[in-house]
Design a protein around this motif. Structure first.
Motif, PDB file in Angstrom:
ATOM      1  N   HIS A 136       0.867  -1.216  -0.012  1.00 42.31           N
ATOM      2  CA  HIS A 136      -0.030  -0.051  -0.141  1.00 42.31           C
ATOM      3  C   HIS A 136       0.970   1.366   0.008  1.00 42.31           C
ATOM      4  CE1 HIS A 136      -3.982   1.634   0.201  1.00 42.31           C
ATOM      5  NE2 HIS A 136      -3.634   2.763   1.310  1.00 42.31           N
ATOM      6  N   ARG A 169      -2.679  -1.891   6.511  1.00 43.22           N
ATOM      7  CA  ARG A 169      -2.804  -2.943   5.333  1.00 43.22           C
ATOM      8  C   ARG A 169      -1.595  -3.909   5.457  1.00 43.22           C
ATOM      9  NH1 ARG A 169      -6.048  -0.490   1.337  1.00 43.22           N
ATOM     10  NH2 ARG A 169      -8.016  -0.336   2.506  1.00 43.22           N
ATOM     11  N   ARG A 378      -6.928  -9.439  -3.771  1.00 42.08           N
ATOM     12  CA  ARG A 378      -6.954  -8.725  -2.350  1.00 42.08           C
ATOM     13  C   ARG A 378      -7.231  -7.132  -2.811  1.00 42.08           C
ATOM     14  NH1 ARG A 378      -4.974  -9.357   2.876  1.00 42.08           N
ATOM     15  NH2 ARG A 378      -4.883 -11.504   2.212  1.00 42.08           N
ATOM     16  N   TRP A 379      -6.052  -6.614  -3.660  1.00 45.75           N
ATOM     17  CA  TRP A 379      -6.225  -5.192  -3.839  1.00 45.75           C
ATOM     18  C   TRP A 379      -7.522  -4.622  -4.389  1.00 45.75           C
ATOM     19  CZ3 TRP A 379      -6.914  -1.952  -7.959  1.00 45.75           C
ATOM     20  CH2 TRP A 379      -6.465  -0.764  -7.705  1.00 45.75           C
ATOM     21  N   ASN A 382     -10.202  -4.286  -1.740  1.00 44.34           N
ATOM     22  CA  ASN A 382     -10.010  -3.403  -0.718  1.00 44.34           C
ATOM     23  C   ASN A 382     -10.321  -1.953  -1.362  1.00 44.34           C
ATOM     24  OD1 ASN A 382      -9.085  -4.906   1.464  1.00 44.34           O
ATOM     25  ND2 ASN A 382      -6.859  -4.796   0.732  1.00 44.34           N
ATOM     26  N   GLU A 385     -13.981  -1.671  -1.817  1.00 38.96           N
ATOM     27  CA  GLU A 385     -14.573  -1.120  -0.431  1.00 38.96           C
ATOM     28  C   GLU A 385     -14.258   0.119   0.046  1.00 38.96           C
ATOM     29  OE1 GLU A 385     -13.103  -4.325   2.081  1.00 38.96           O
ATOM     30  OE2 GLU A 385     -14.544  -5.691   1.638  1.00 38.96           O
ATOM     31  N   ASP A 386     -13.050   0.623  -0.273  1.00 42.18           N
ATOM     32  CA  ASP A 386     -12.799   1.978   0.453  1.00 42.18           C
ATOM     33  C   ASP A 386     -13.359   2.971  -0.356  1.00 42.18           C
ATOM     34  OD1 ASP A 386     -11.005   0.875   1.950  1.00 42.18           O
ATOM     35  OD2 ASP A 386      -9.036   1.232   0.880  1.00 42.18           O
TER      36      ASP A 386
END
Length: 444
Positions: A136, A169, A378-379, A382, A385-386
């Motif tokens: 991150h 993260r 995974r990225w 995230n 969602e963010d």
């Protein structure tokens, strides 16, 4: 390839899944080429280092992703910033609190202080050890033009939040969180950390790696796997869209700040005006009160934009650059394999040693491919969602803001109508009496 067995069916399914994901779930946002917003390009090292101590089995890494995905046994908090002024420099340190149940830690709680350059060192070491995992991004070293000044409270708080997200993260990542450098960052005293930082690769070694990376970039790759071409196209489009969103958000924030300043100037003007107009004094004071309340609501909306939406979007502008760097490092590994293969084909001498080196590079590329594919999902999760959370929060705040401002003005209009009704009825009351008085002499 030595020591690696790949299931073609699994590879095909993975390729199809990523391609479908890219085509169906791409952010579909319009470009705004006319925006004139200053942006600072993030500088990212383009190294292609590979740590020999890394596990050599891609399958074991993927299993680790699956087993540890829902387990969280390390919690990190970044808070309590402090300013330090020396004869040489001024800098900020942040307290890093860690609570963990992992057996490799000697204690369950740690408290250390770290400055920005320590976070930057950690990011660099993680990228060196895991070149195709997505680390991150850190907040930019210098603040963007038009935003808050360096080292004021708003800037420090914005940076603290970003550093907190950066460490969490890593803590949530099943591979990065097991890094020895991460453990030392969380636990070592300042002097011990300084000693450990000096043990990294020297300047000439880093320069050599950079030169090799640049050479590999210039060479390019000839046969990039289709799934990574799809990821590259996704990242390019995502970068374009998120940069546009970032510029739009900054422009909206700028306009809302200007609107807030205009509102602040209006309120005292109506107050002064009410002092010179006896008949309009009450409505003018009511207008001043409404504007004052709208000022407070607009101020809260500006804070929401500057503290939530703008940082979230700009963070993923930096994420896009990080992803491009990760893909370049993956391509560099493939370029090394292709270069050695060409050398082997052109030179019959030293065939065995070159073949062995190619086998090792192919293992390295296989590991890099699997690492990137695992981290890519995974990225994406995230990221979605963010950005969804930032947009939902902004939408809810906008609804609340406009409802409150509307209620303020509706209440004011209702009060004015009530006053007009009372005045109107008060003027009509004497009419019957006057008519009776006029008719009285005629009756007599």
């Amino acid at each position: 390839m030595s020591g690696i067995i790949v299931d073609p069916t699994a590879e095909s399914a993975s390729t199809q899944e990523i391609t479908t994901d890219v085509s169906e779930r791409m952010l579909d946002l319009d470009e705004d080429d006319d925006l004139e917003v200053f942006s600072k390009d993030a500088t990212l090292a383009d190294g292609s280092l590979f740590n020999a101590s890394m596990p050599t089995s891609p399958a074991s890494m993927i299993n680790q992703f699956e087993e540890d995905a829902d387990e969280k046994d390390i919690f990190v908090t970044v808070d309590n910033p402090e300013s330090h002024v020396t004869a040489i420099e001024t800098f900020i340190t942040y307290r890093v609190l860690t609570k963990t149940t992992r057996s490799e830690f000697d204690s369950c709680e740690y408290e250390v202080r770290r400055r920005y350059q320590d976070f930057h060192w950690l990011k660099g070491r993680l990228e060196e050890a895991h070149p195709t995992l997505i680390v991150h991004p850190l907040p930019e070293k210098f603040v963007m033009k038009g935003m808050v000044e360096r080292f004021n409270e708003d800037f420090i708080e914005t940076r603290r939040k970003a550093l907190h997200r950066f460490l969490n993260r890593i803590a949530d990542h099943p591979i990065l969180s097991c890094s020895e450098d991460f453990k030392i960052f969380l636990t070592a005293e300042a002097s011990e950390l300084t000693t450990h930082k000096k043990q990294g690769p020297g300047f000439l070694s880093r320069m050599g790696d950079t030169v090799r990376a640049v050479a590999a970039t210039v060479r390019g790759v000839k046969n990039r796997p289709e799934e990574f071409t799809a990821i590259q196209e996704y990242v390019d489009t995502f970068s374009q869209k998120i940069n546009s969103l970032d510029k739009v958000a900054l422009r909206i924030l700028k306009e809302q700040k200007e609107y807030l300043e205009d509102l602040k100037e209006c309120e005292p003007m109506y107050t002064l005006w009410s002092g010179s107009e006896d008949e309009l004094a009450e409505p003018l004071r009511g207008m001043a009160g409404c504007i004052d309340r709208c000022c407070r609501e607009t101020g809260e909306q500006v804070n929401q934009l500057s503290e939530n939406l703008v940082p979230a979007l700009h963070e993923y502008v930096l994420c896009a650059e990080t992803l491009k760097a990760v893909l370049r490092r993956r391509d560099n590994i493939q370029a090394d394999v292709e270069a050695k293969s060409e050398t082997l084909a052109n030179k019959m001498t030293e065939r065995e040693s070159l073949k062995e080196e190619i086998d090792k590079l192919e293992d390295k590329m296989e590991f890099a491919n699997n690492a990137l594919k695992g981290d890519w999902e995974r990225w994406q999760k995230n990221m979605r969602e963010d950005i969804k959370a930032a947009f939902m929060c902004t939408a809810e705040k906008n609804i609340d803001y406009y409802e409150k401002c509307l209620a303020v003005w509706e209440s004011f209009l209702l009060s004015q109508r009530s006053d007009l009704t009372v005045e109107s009825s008060g003027e009509q009351d004497p009419a019957p009496q006057e008519i009776a008085e006029d008719e009285a002499p005629q009756a007599t």
